[in-house]
Design a protein around this motif. Structure first.
Motif, PDB file in Angstrom:
ATOM      1  N   GLU A 169     -12.930  11.270  13.587  1.00  0.00           N
ATOM      2  CA  GLU A 169     -13.953   9.505  13.180  1.00  0.00           C
ATOM      3  C   GLU A 169     -14.064   8.560  12.779  1.00  0.00           C
ATOM      4  OE1 GLU A 169     -16.670  10.763  13.572  1.00  0.00           O
ATOM      5  OE2 GLU A 169     -17.130  12.491  13.492  1.00  0.00           O
ATOM      6  N   ALA A 170     -11.948   8.727  12.034  1.00  0.00           N
ATOM      7  CA  ALA A 170     -11.579   7.452  11.218  1.00  0.00           C
ATOM      8  C   ALA A 170     -10.612   7.025  11.137  1.00  0.00           C
ATOM      9  CB  ALA A 170     -12.884   7.206  10.026  1.00  0.00           C
ATOM     10  N   ILE A 171     -10.113   5.386  11.354  1.00  0.00           N
ATOM     11  CA  ILE A 171      -8.489   5.166  11.599  1.00  0.00           C
ATOM     12  C   ILE A 171      -7.654   4.359  10.150  1.00  0.00           C
ATOM     13  CG2 ILE A 171      -9.198   3.502  12.806  1.00  0.00           C
ATOM     14  CD1 ILE A 171      -6.259   4.151  14.619  1.00  0.00           C
ATOM     15  N   ALA A 172      -7.404   4.277   9.779  1.00  0.00           N
ATOM     16  CA  ALA A 172      -6.041   3.379   9.410  1.00  0.00           C
ATOM     17  C   ALA A 172      -5.202   3.095   9.135  1.00  0.00           C
ATOM     18  CB  ALA A 172      -6.271   3.749   7.249  1.00  0.00           C
ATOM     19  N   ILE A 173      -4.167   2.285   7.698  1.00  0.00           N
ATOM     20  CA  ILE A 173      -3.067   1.857   8.970  1.00  0.00           C
ATOM     21  C   ILE A 173      -2.424   1.591   7.197  1.00  0.00           C
ATOM     22  CG2 ILE A 173      -1.786  -0.243   9.137  1.00  0.00           C
ATOM     23  CD1 ILE A 173      -2.474   0.395  11.536  1.00  0.00           C
ATOM     24  N   GLN A 174      -1.719   2.641   7.950  1.00  0.00           N
ATOM     25  CA  GLN A 174      -0.160   2.780   6.132  1.00  0.00           C
ATOM     26  C   GLN A 174       1.003   2.241   6.726  1.00  0.00           C
ATOM     27  OE1 GLN A 174       0.444   6.275   5.363  1.00  0.00           O
ATOM     28  NE2 GLN A 174      -0.278   6.337   4.011  1.00  0.00           N
ATOM     29  N   THR A 175       1.408   1.813   5.319  1.00  0.00           N
ATOM     30  CA  THR A 175       3.209   1.544   5.318  1.00  0.00           C
ATOM     31  C   THR A 175       4.072   2.008   4.767  1.00  0.00           C
ATOM     32  OG1 THR A 175       2.164  -0.927   6.353  1.00  0.00           O
ATOM     33  CG2 THR A 175       4.685  -0.752   5.690  1.00  0.00           C
ATOM     34  N   VAL A 176       4.698   2.886   5.493  1.00  0.00           N
ATOM     35  CA  VAL A 176       5.936   3.759   4.580  1.00  0.00           C
ATOM     36  C   VAL A 176       7.570   2.991   4.945  1.00  0.00           C
ATOM     37  CG1 VAL A 176       6.431   6.334   3.600  1.00  0.00           C
ATOM     38  CG2 VAL A 176       4.285   5.516   4.284  1.00  0.00           C
ATOM     39  N   ASN A 177       8.225   3.242   3.463  1.00  0.00           N
ATOM     40  CA  ASN A 177       9.660   1.940   3.969  1.00  0.00           C
ATOM     41  C   ASN A 177       9.376   1.298   4.593  1.00  0.00           C
ATOM     42  OD1 ASN A 177      10.370   4.201   1.382  1.00  0.00           O
ATOM     43  ND2 ASN A 177      10.152   6.044   2.979  1.00  0.00           N
ATOM     44  N   ASN A 178       8.770   0.322   5.285  1.00  0.00           N
ATOM     45  CA  ASN A 178       8.539  -0.538   6.350  1.00  0.00           C
ATOM     46  C   ASN A 178       8.283   0.145   7.873  1.00  0.00           C
ATOM     47  OD1 ASN A 178       9.315  -3.248   4.356  1.00  0.00           O
ATOM     48  ND2 ASN A 178      11.107  -1.848   4.412  1.00  0.00           N
ATOM     49  N   VAL A 179       7.532   1.127   7.378  1.00  0.00           N
ATOM     50  CA  VAL A 179       7.170   1.333   9.191  1.00  0.00           C
ATOM     51  C   VAL A 179       6.035   1.465   8.989  1.00  0.00           C
ATOM     52  CG1 VAL A 179       7.267   3.111  10.824  1.00  0.00           C
ATOM     53  CG2 VAL A 179       9.926   2.659   9.092  1.00  0.00           C
ATOM     54  N   GLU A 180       5.293   0.828  10.423  1.00  0.00           N
ATOM     55  CA  GLU A 180       3.601   1.047   9.971  1.00  0.00           C
ATOM     56  C   GLU A 180       3.582   2.221  11.038  1.00  0.00           C
ATOM     57  OE1 GLU A 180      -0.056  -2.217  11.561  1.00  0.00           O
ATOM     58  OE2 GLU A 180       2.147  -2.550  12.692  1.00  0.00           O
ATOM     59  N   LEU A 181       2.653   3.348   9.970  1.00  0.00           N
ATOM     60  CA  LEU A 181       1.788   4.048  10.532  1.00  0.00           C
ATOM     61  C   LEU A 181       0.815   4.440  10.377  1.00  0.00           C
ATOM     62  CD1 LEU A 181       4.025   6.271   7.723  1.00  0.00           C
ATOM     63  CD2 LEU A 181       4.189   5.753  10.937  1.00  0.00           C
TER      64      LEU A 181
END
Length: 372
Positions: A169-181
Motif C-alpha cells: 500500500e505505501a512506500i518510504a525511504i530510510q537511511t541507516v548508517n549512510n545506507v539508503e533503504l
C-alpha cells in the motif's frame, strides 16, 4: 492532486493556488489535466500516488486496465506547466506489467543527489508470484529518465515473500548508517480472510531484503504486526512514514470487535524492526467515531517535530452523524493519549454535507506550515 475521471477513466490531475484555492491557470491552461494510457475503448486508468521533484516536475503513479484484464502499473511525469515530460519514458509515460494485481500504490524519490536528473524513483505495488501462486509486496527502481534500473532486484523488480497473500500500500525511504533503504508496507493474509500489518525493508541499491538489519532471523527483512483485539483480527496498514529518530510508523485499521468493527490503528517500530516505546507494545487503536461501535479507518499519517515535542496526525474516515466523515486525530509521539488542544479531545470530524446521508473519506494527509 491525482485521481481519475469519467466512466472510461483516465488519470486526472488538478493544481490549485494555495492562497486562494482557485485552479491554477498556468497548469495546462485551466488547472486540470487528464491522461489516457490506452487508446482502446473501455480502458481504466487510475492515479493512486504522487510525488513532486525538487525541480517542480510531478510524478504520478497508479494502474491501467483494459476491461476485466490484469492491471499494469503506470507512472507518468509532468512538467510544471502540466504537459507530459517527453524526457521520461515514452512521451512522459512508462508501464510496468509486473504490477499485475492492483498496479502501483506508492511512489517516492531516493535520497536527494542535488540534481533531479540523477535522483532515483522507487515505486511499490502488488505482484502475483508465478512460482508460489501468491501475491507479494514488490518494489521497483526507476531512473530519472524513466528506465528500469536492471541492477535492482531481478530486472528492476524486488519481491518480499510472506507465507500468505500480501498487498502493498505505501512506500518510504530510510537511511541507516549512510545506507539508503526502502520501506514498503501493507497487509498480509493470515487465517481465513483476516490479515496483519506487513512491512518489508530493501537495500535501495541492490533490491535485496535487509535480512540482517531489519527483524534479523529466519524472516529477516520482513515484519508483521498483529493487533489481535478481536476474533476477526483484520488489521491492515495503508501508510508508512519515517520519524526524525528513524522509527517506522504505520497507520491503518484494526478489528476491535468480533463483529469486525474497525478503529484507527497505529504501530511504531524502531530501526531494527521491533516494537518501539509507543502506546502498548508499540501499538495503539483509537475510536474516532461518534459512537462506541462505529467504524474508523486510517489511511494516512504525518509527523511533526521530534523528541519530546513530536506529534503524530492520523487521517482517514469514521462513522459520524451522517454516515462517514473525514477524521483526523492528533497524538503525542509516545502514543499515550490524544492531544487535547486539537479538535475535541484530540479528534476532528468533518462533515461536508450536514444533514445529508453522504460519505466523505480522507485518503491522504499532509502538513503545510501550520496547517493540515
Amino acid at each position: 492532486l491525482p485521481g481519475f475521471e469519467g466512466t472510461e477513466t483516465n488519470f486526472a490531475l488538478a493544481r490549485y493556488i494555495s492562497t486562494t484555492g482557485a485552479l491554477d491557470p498556468t497548469f495546462a491552461d485551466d488547472g486540470l489535466v487528464t491522461t489516457d494510457f490506452s487508446s482502446l475503448s473501455g480502458s481504466t486508468d487510475t492515479a493512486a500516488a504522487t510525488v513532486v521533484q525538487a525541480d517542480g516536475k510531478i510524478l504520478v503513479a497508479g494502474f491501467t486496465r483494459l476491461g476485466f484484464g490484469a492491471s499494469q502499473g503506470v507512472v507518468s511525469r509532468y512538467n510544471t506547466d502540466g504537459k507530459l515530460d517527453p524526457t521520461f519514458g515514452a512521451n512522459g509515460q512508462i508501464t510496468i506489467g509486473a504490477f499485475n494485481s492492483n498496479g502501483i500504490t506508492g511512489i517516492t524519490l531516493g535520497a536527494a543527489t542535488g540534481n533531479p536528473a540523477t535522483q532515483p524513483i522507487y515505486v511499490t505495488g502488488t505482484v502475483f508470484n508465478q512460482i508460489t501462486f501468491r501475491n507479494d509486496i514488490a518494489v521497483a527502481s526507476i531512473t530519472a529518465s524513466g528506465e528500469f534500473n536492471t541492477a535492482f532486484g531481478a530486472n528492476g523488480i524486488a519481491l518480499a515473500e510472506f507465507p500468505q497473500n500480501t498487498t502493498a500500500e505505501a512506500i518510504a525511504i530510510q537511511t541507516v548508517n549512510n545506507v539508503e533503504l526502502i520501506v514498503a508496507a501493507g497487509h498480509t493474509q493470515i487465517a481465513g480472510n483476516n490479515s496483519d500489518f506487513a512491512v518489508a525493508r530493501f537495500n535501495a541499491s541492490t533490491g535485496l531484503l535487509d535480512t540482517a538489519g531489519f527483524n534479523a532471523g529466519p524472516n529477516g527483512g520482513r515484519q508483521t504486526i498483529a493487533f489481535d483485539t478481536a476474533g476477526n483480527n483484520d488489521d491492515r496498514a495503508f501508510d508508512v512514514q519515517i520519524a526524525s529518530n528513524n522509527d517506522i510508523l504505520l497507520a491503518g485499521y484494526a478489528s476491535v470487535t468480533a463483529a469486525n468493527e474497525h478503529d484507527f490503528a497505529i504501530a511504531r517500530l524502531v530501526v531494527t524492526g521491533t516494537a518501539a516505546n509507543f502506546g502498548t507494545n508499540g501499538k495503539r487503536t483509537i475510536n474516532t467515531s461518534t459512537t462506541a461501535t462505529g467504524n474508523d479507518e486510517a489511511r494516512s499519517l504525518a509527523i511533526e517535530g521530534s523528541g519530546a515535542t513530536e506529534k503524530i496526525y492520523v487521517g482517514g474516515f469514521a462513522d459520524g452523524t451522517d454516515n462517514q466523515d473525514f477524521a483526523i486525530v492528533k497524538i503525542p509521539g509516545n502514543g499515550n493519549g490524544n492531544d487535547g488542544s486539537f479538535g475535541t479531545a484530540g479528534i476532528k470530524l468533518q462533515d461536508f454535507r450536514a444533514g445529508i446521508n453522504s460519505d466523505e473519506q480522507l485518503f491522504d494527509l499532509k502538513l503545510q506550515g501550520g496547517n493540515i
